[in-house]
Design a protein around this motif. Structure first.
Motif, short mmCIF file in Angstrom:
data_model
loop_
_atom_site.label_atom_id
_atom_site.label_comp_id
_atom_site.label_asym_id
_atom_site.label_seq_id
_atom_site.Cartn_x
_atom_site.Cartn_y
_atom_site.Cartn_z
N TRP A 41 0.65 -1.12 0.11
CA TRP A 41 -0.10 0.29 0.10
C TRP A 41 0.73 1.02 0.32
CZ3 TRP A 41 -1.14 4.70 2.26
CH2 TRP A 41 -2.64 4.58 2.03
N ASP A 42 0.45 2.52 -0.12
CA ASP A 42 1.37 3.85 -0.91
C ASP A 42 2.76 3.14 -1.45
OD1 ASP A 42 1.78 6.01 -1.06
OD2 ASP A 42 2.68 6.16 0.65
N GLU A 44 3.48 4.48 -4.06
CA GLU A 44 3.88 5.85 -5.30
C GLU A 44 4.70 6.26 -3.88
OE1 GLU A 44 0.64 5.00 -4.05
OE2 GLU A 44 -0.23 4.79 -5.80
N ASN A 66 -12.08 10.97 -4.10
CA ASN A 66 -10.69 9.56 -5.63
C ASN A 66 -12.25 9.17 -6.20
OD1 ASN A 66 -9.80 8.34 -6.41
ND2 ASN A 66 -9.79 6.52 -4.10
N TYR A 77 -5.03 10.22 -9.80
CA TYR A 77 -5.67 9.69 -8.38
C TYR A 77 -4.05 10.40 -7.74
CZ TYR A 77 -5.26 7.74 -4.05
OH TYR A 77 -4.89 6.82 -2.89
N LYS A 183 -18.00 1.91 -4.22
CA LYS A 183 -16.50 1.61 -4.68
C LYS A 183 -15.76 2.71 -3.69
CE LYS A 183 -13.12 3.66 -6.38
NZ LYS A 183 -12.53 5.12 -6.84
N PHE A 213 -12.27 -2.89 -6.48
CA PHE A 213 -13.18 -1.19 -5.84
C PHE A 213 -13.19 -0.98 -7.48
CE2 PHE A 213 -9.81 -1.64 -3.10
CZ PHE A 213 -10.31 -2.11 -1.63
N ASP A 215 -13.76 0.53 -10.78
CA ASP A 215 -13.27 2.16 -11.34
C ASP A 215 -12.85 1.75 -12.86
OD1 ASP A 215 -10.50 0.07 -11.39
OD2 ASP A 215 -9.28 2.02 -10.83
N TYR A 216 -12.33 2.16 -13.65
CA TYR A 216 -12.11 2.66 -15.06
C TYR A 216 -10.77 1.87 -15.38
CZ TYR A 216 -10.26 7.67 -13.72
OH TYR A 216 -9.12 9.07 -13.57
N ASP A 283 -6.90 -7.09 -6.05
CA ASP A 283 -7.56 -5.36 -6.72
C ASP A 283 -5.66 -4.60 -6.56
OD1 ASP A 283 -9.01 -2.97 -6.93
OD2 ASP A 283 -8.05 -2.53 -5.96
N TRP A 287 -4.64 -2.85 -10.07
CA TRP A 287 -4.48 -1.84 -10.43
C TRP A 287 -3.44 -0.94 -10.50
CZ3 TRP A 287 -3.02 3.16 -7.65
CH2 TRP A 287 -3.32 3.87 -8.29
N1 LIG Z 1 -9.25 -0.47 -8.35
C1 LIG Z 1 -8.65 0.48 -7.56
N2 LIG Z 1 -9.20 1.85 -7.74
C2 LIG Z 1 -8.03 3.09 -6.89
C3 LIG Z 1 -7.53 2.20 -6.31
C4 LIG Z 1 -6.67 3.20 -6.26
C5 LIG Z 1 -4.67 4.38 -4.84
N3 LIG Z 1 -5.60 3.48 -4.02
C6 LIG Z 1 -4.51 3.74 -3.64
C7 LIG Z 1 -4.17 3.07 -2.79
C8 LIG Z 1 -3.45 2.07 -2.35
C9 LIG Z 1 -2.25 2.23 -3.33
O1 LIG Z 1 -1.13 3.11 -3.03
C10 LIG Z 1 -3.11 3.21 -4.04
O2 LIG Z 1 -2.45 4.38 -3.93
C11 LIG Z 1 -7.41 4.83 -7.18
N4 LIG Z 1 -8.61 3.74 -7.87
C12 LIG Z 1 -9.00 4.74 -8.78
O3 LIG Z 1 -8.08 4.72 -10.15
C13 LIG Z 1 -8.61 5.55 -11.11
C14 LIG Z 1 -7.25 6.70 -11.18
O4 LIG Z 1 -6.16 6.19 -12.19
P1 LIG Z 1 -5.59 6.91 -12.80
O5 LIG Z 1 -6.71 8.59 -13.45
O6 LIG Z 1 -4.60 6.52 -13.67
O7 LIG Z 1 -5.11 7.91 -11.95
C15 LIG Z 1 -10.29 6.06 -10.60
O8 LIG Z 1 -11.48 5.86 -10.91
C16 LIG Z 1 -10.07 5.85 -8.82
O9 LIG Z 1 -10.70 6.03 -8.29
C17 LIG Z 1 -7.27 1.53 -5.78
O10 LIG Z 1 -6.20 0.70 -5.24
N5 LIG Z 1 -7.67 0.18 -6.05
#
Ligand SMILES: Nc1nc2c(c(CN[C@H]3C=C[C@H](O)[C@@H]3O)cn2[C@@H]2O[C@H](COP(=O)(O)O)[C@@H](O)[C@H]2O)c(=O)[nH]1
Length: 306
Positions: A41-42, A44, A66, A77, A183, A213, A215-216, A283, A287
């Protein structure tokens, strides 16, 4: 979360535009069974963390906002997470409930060091106000109180979030049936669990109950892995970057089939390895893979949910 599981399964068995490919799931599960990739997690290094209640406040604000980064190619993000982190580091009361209720669009832009309007900026501001007001009314202004009410249950936390904050009620109607995706509420539980490493505010006995979750990014990764197959009309829509209407069959199927497919993948990996795998771990792996793949084309829907 049982509602998320059962209703997304219903969509997957009635879908018209997206198919879950069980051979694709089998292949991914087979590849993963020997080396289950763990993503930190994190990974980044962009989130605020002080091991205390302010981190909980930060994560709630983060997951309130988010969603929907794609309309601005340069927004992501990462900008949100690191912008909010810098804001909090320079002003520890920036996310106090009374202040959350007063932010304006230009102030939010400043927080994120952004010079033009944010995607769905008015919605972002409205949702911040909503969270500030309800935190003040029901939880002494503190996200940590909200988490303390959940008896270390992620399911209770999601239920409480969706009961108190209308903006987190990520559900829709598909072919006459109500479908739950939740989500941002689920990702809030997962972020707590990840940030606090399953302890303190991140201690959830039932972390295995949450799903991925939707997302897209994740649907696009699943398609690339051969786990999801799209009807050619949907494939063309995505390739041409044509917007897909929120609540349309296509959109619901993309999200719901992703949840269902990863649940099946999880069951298969657990069976093959004899070890429990969590949806949240899958997930994060999917992701992280997706955002490191800039050529990945994802569906475009204007939505406050993801
Ligand atoms: N399924 C899923 N979707 C996630 C995340 C996260 C971030 N989670 C943080 C938690 C711990 C980690 O270290 C991550 O940093 C963001 N998103 C989604 O992505 C999209 C943004 O994309 P882009 O436009 O490329 O920045 C947007 O819909 C956003 O809601 C996740 O974990 N799972």
């Amino acid at each position: 979360m049982e509602e998320v599981r059962s209703t997304t399964a219903w969509v997957a068995t009635h879908s018209s535009h997206v198919t879950v490919d069980f051979t694709g799931i089998e292949k991914v599960a087979e590849n993963m069974k020997n080396s289950l990739p763990k993503v930190e997690w994190d990974f980044e290094g962009i989130h605020y963390f002080d091991n205390g209640p302010l981190t909980v406040q930060y994560l709630l604000v983060l997951d309130t906002l988010n969603f929907c980064f794609w309309p601005d190619e340069e927004m992501s993000y990462d900008h949100l997470a690191s912008g909010l982190k810098v804001t909090l580091e320079s002003d520890k009361s920036a996310f106090d409930a009374d202040r959350l209720q007063k932010y304006t669009g230009p102030q939010l832009r400043k927080m994120l060091n952004w010079s033009r309007p944010l995607p769905l900026e008015d919605e972002r501001v409205r949702l911040l106000h909503e969270v500030g007001l309800e935190l003040e009314r029901s939880f002494e202004g503190k996200a940590s109180k909200l988490v303390e009410c959940c008896d270390n249950s992620a399911a209770k936390l999601v239920a409480l979030m969706t009961r108190h904050f209308p903006g987190f009620r990520d559900h829709t109607v598909y072919k006459g049936h109500q479908i739950f995706l939740y989500k941002r509420a689920q990702i809030f539980a997962a972020d707590l669990w990840g940030a606090f490493k399953g302890e303190g505010y991140g201690h959830f006995e039932d972390i295995s109950s949450i799903t991925i979750f939707a997302d897209y990014i994740v649907p696009a990764v699943l398609q690339q892995l051969g786990v999801l197959r799209y009807r050619s009309s949907l494939d063309n829509t995505i390739k041409k970057n044509t917007e897909i209407v929120s609540g349309s069959e296509e959109e619901v199927e993309l999200r719901a089939c992703s949840v269902y497919a990863v649940e099946k993948m999880k069951e298969l990996i657990s069976k093959k390895t004899g070890k429990q795998v969590l949806s949240v771990e899958l997930d994060l792996w999917l992701w992280a893979f997706g955002i490191q793949c800039p050529s990945l084309q994802h569906h475009r829907t204007l939505s406050v949910y993801y």
